[in-house]
Write a protein that holds these residues in place. Structure first.
Motif, PDB file in Angstrom:
ATOM      1  N   ARG A 249       0.835  -1.205   0.000  1.00 22.53           N
ATOM      2  CA  ARG A 249       0.000   0.000   0.000  1.00 22.53           C
ATOM      3  C   ARG A 249       0.867   1.252   0.000  1.00 22.53           C
ATOM      4  O   ARG A 249       0.623   2.192  -0.754  1.00 22.53           O
ATOM      5  N   GLU A 250       1.899   1.267   0.850  1.00 21.90           N
ATOM      6  CA  GLU A 250       2.761   2.443   0.947  1.00 21.90           C
ATOM      7  C   GLU A 250       3.532   2.657  -0.353  1.00 21.90           C
ATOM      8  O   GLU A 250       3.711   3.800  -0.797  1.00 21.90           O
ATOM      9  N   GLU A 251       4.010   1.574  -0.955  1.00 25.72           N
ATOM     10  CA  GLU A 251       4.743   1.699  -2.220  1.00 25.72           C
ATOM     11  C   GLU A 251       3.821   2.200  -3.327  1.00 25.72           C
ATOM     12  O   GLU A 251       4.234   3.004  -4.174  1.00 25.72           O
ATOM     13  N   THR A 252       2.577   1.719  -3.323  1.00 26.92           N
ATOM     14  CA  THR A 252       1.609   2.172  -4.324  1.00 26.92           C
ATOM     15  C   THR A 252       1.363   3.672  -4.192  1.00 26.92           C
ATOM     16  O   THR A 252       1.356   4.411  -5.196  1.00 26.92           O
ATOM     17  N   GLN A 253       1.175   4.129  -2.976  1.00 24.91           N
ATOM     18  CA  GLN A 253       0.942   5.555  -2.757  1.00 24.91           C
ATOM     19  C   GLN A 253       2.151   6.378  -3.178  1.00 24.91           C
ATOM     20  O   GLN A 253       2.021   7.430  -3.823  1.00 24.91           O
ATOM     21  N   ARG A 254       3.347   5.894  -2.825  1.00 25.78           N
ATOM     22  CA  ARG A 254       4.566   6.623  -3.188  1.00 25.78           C
ATOM     23  C   ARG A 254       4.754   6.637  -4.704  1.00 25.78           C
ATOM     24  O   ARG A 254       5.142   7.662  -5.270  1.00 25.78           O
ATOM     25  N   LEU A 255       4.450   5.518  -5.362  1.00 24.78           N
ATOM     26  CA  LEU A 255       4.552   5.460  -6.815  1.00 24.78           C
ATOM     27  C   LEU A 255       3.627   6.487  -7.469  1.00 24.78           C
ATOM     28  O   LEU A 255       4.018   7.194  -8.405  1.00 24.78           O
ATOM     29  N   LEU A 256       2.402   6.574  -6.984  1.00 24.57           N
ATOM     30  CA  LEU A 256       1.461   7.542  -7.550  1.00 24.57           C
ATOM     31  C   LEU A 256       1.898   8.974  -7.263  1.00 24.57           C
ATOM     32  O   LEU A 256       1.721   9.866  -8.104  1.00 24.57           O
ATOM     33  N   ASP A 257       2.478   9.223  -6.086  1.00 22.37           N
ATOM     34  CA  ASP A 257       3.001  10.555  -5.787  1.00 22.37           C
ATOM     35  C   ASP A 257       4.127  10.927  -6.753  1.00 22.37           C
ATOM     36  O   ASP A 257       4.175  12.051  -7.278  1.00 22.37           O
ATOM     37  N   LEU A 258       5.049   9.993  -6.976  1.00 24.38           N
ATOM     38  CA  LEU A 258       6.170  10.239  -7.886  1.00 24.38           C
ATOM     39  C   LEU A 258       5.673  10.426  -9.319  1.00 24.38           C
ATOM     40  O   LEU A 258       6.176  11.279 -10.057  1.00 24.38           O
ATOM     41  N   MET A 286      -6.692   8.088  -8.595  1.00 27.63           N
ATOM     42  CA  MET A 286      -6.140   6.824  -8.113  1.00 27.63           C
ATOM     43  C   MET A 286      -5.446   7.000  -6.759  1.00 27.63           C
ATOM     44  O   MET A 286      -5.497   6.123  -5.899  1.00 27.63           O
ATOM     45  N   ARG A 287      -4.809   8.149  -6.581  1.00 28.91           N
ATOM     46  CA  ARG A 287      -4.134   8.411  -5.298  1.00 28.91           C
ATOM     47  C   ARG A 287      -5.152   8.479  -4.168  1.00 28.91           C
ATOM     48  O   ARG A 287      -4.908   7.989  -3.057  1.00 28.91           O
TER      49      ARG A 287
END
Length: 312
Positions: A249-258, A286-287
Motif C-alpha cells: 500500500r505504501e509503495e503504491t501511494q509513493r509510486l502515484l506521488d512520484l 487513483m491516489r
C-alpha cells in the motif's frame, strides 16, 4: 508550545499553543495528512510535550530528562503502535492489549501517550474497540491517531477526537527548511526538491537523502508509468500495470506521488496536452483511492481504463 521543528502550519501551531495555555491539550487527536506532511513529527512533538516537565508555553523544551528520553525513543510512557506486519493495519487484538496497558499508571510522568499508525486503515472492529478506550479510558491516557485520510476513521471515533489537519508547506518555507537541513546540497538541488515535493517536506527529504536501491527502483517505475500515460498505447499501459500488483500500500501511494510529480513536470511540454491533463487527473483520483486501501491489482488497470475511456 515549542513547535518550531514542524515546518509551516502556523494556524495549527497557534491553535495548539492556545489550547496548552488554556484548557490544556486534549486526550485524543487525529493527526491527518498525506505521507511526508509531518504527521510523525507532530505526533512526536505532542507526545513529548505531554511528558515534558518545563513550564507551560515552553513545552516540549527538548532539554529535560523526559524530553531527551522521548527524542531517543526510550520514554517508558510513550508507545508507538503499528500493525503486526509490514503494511498491515493495527488489529483489534492490538487495541485490546493497548487498552489493558492503558490502565497501568504511568511509569515516570503524569501521562501515558499512545501514537497509533494508520488509524484510517483499522477495520471497524479495531476502531470500535478504540472507541471504548477513548470514551472510558483513564484520564492520564492520551491517544494520537495518525491518518492519511481522517475520513477513513469512523465518525463515532472522530467525534471523540480533535482533528489536526496538516497543510502543505509553502515553497519558500520548504527551501529555507531544506537549506538548514542539507547545507551540503547545491542551490539547484534544494530548489528542485522544494518545487517537486508539493509542499510535503518528507518527499523532499527522501529526494535529497536518497532511499537506496528500492527507492530508485520505485522512481524508475514512476518515470516509466508517466511516459506510458503520456504516450503509450492502451495494451502497453495495461501490461505494465500488471507488473505492479505486488506493491505494498505504501509503495503504491509513493509510486502515484512520484508519477504525479513527473506528470506535472511534463504537462507544459506535452504534444497532446488534453491527454496529459486526463492522465494527471486520473493519477489524482487513483491516489485518493489508494488512501482508501484499494489494492494495486485493481488500481492500475482502473487507471488505464479511465485514461482511454475518457479519450474516446
Amino acid at each position: 508550545m515549542e513547535l518550531s521543528a514542524l515546518a509551516g502550519n502556523r494556524r495549527l501551531k497557534a491553535q495548539l499553543s492556545q489550547q496548552e495555555g488554556g484548557r490544556g491539550l486534549s486526550h485524543a487527536y487525529i493527526i491527518a495528512g498525506p505521507a511526508g506532511s509531518g504527521r510523525h513529527t507532530l505526533g512526536g512533538l505532542l507526545a513529548q510535550a505531554m511528558v515534558c516537565t518545563a513550564p507551560e508555553h515552553q513545552r516540549p523544551c527538548g532539554r529535560c530528562p523526559q524530553c531527551r528520553k522521548a527524542q531517543g525513543g526510550i520514554h517508558p510512557d510513550i508507545s508507538w503502535v503499528a500493525g503486526a506486519g509490514e503494511g498491515k493495519p493495527i488489529s483489534v487484538d492490538q487495541v485490546r492489549a493497548l487498552r489493558s496497558d492503558a490502565y497501568i499508571r504511568p511509569n515516570e510522568g503524569e501521562r501515558k501517550v499512545y501514537i497509533l499508525e494508520g488509524a484510517d486503515r483499522m477495520n471497524a472492529s479495531a476502531q470500535n474497540a478504540m472507541l471504548k478506550l477513548l470514551e472510558e479510558g483513564p484520564a492520564y491516557a492520551a491517544f494520537l491517531l495518525l491518518a492519511e485520510n481522517a475520513g477513513g476513521v469512523l465518525e463515532t471515533v472522530r467525534s471523540r477526537c480533535e482533528t489536526l489537519t496538516l497543510d502543505p508547506v509553502a515553497p519558500d518555507e520548504c527551501l529555507s527548511w531544506l537549506q538548514a537541513r542539507f547545507p551540503q546540497a547545491s542551490r539547484e538541488e534544494l530548489a528542485d526538491a522544494a518545487n517537486r515535493c508539493q509542499g510535503l517536506l518528507g518527499r523532499a527529504v527522501e529526494q535529497l537523502a536518497g532511499g537506496g536501491e528500492q527507492a530508485q527502483a520505485l522512481k524508475d517505475k514512476a518515470d516509466k508509468l508517466s511516459r506510458l500515460l503520456m504516450q503509450g498505447q492502451e495494451l502497453e499501459l495495461l501490461e505494465f500495470s500488471l507488473t505492479l500488483d505486488k506493491l505494498t500500500r505504501e509503495e503504491t501511494q509513493r509510486l502515484l506521488d512520484l508519477t504525479s510529480a513527473a506528470l506535472g513536470d511534463q504537462i507544459l511540454q506535452a504534444s497532446d496536452r488534453a491527454r496529459a491533463l486526463r492522465a494527471a487527473q486520473g493519477v489524482k483520483e487513483m491516489r485518493q483511492a489508494a488512501g482508501l486501501n484499494v489494492g494495486p491489482a485493481a488500481l492500475f488497470p482502473w487507471l488505464t481504463a479511465l485514461l482511454f475511456s475518457r479519450e474516446k
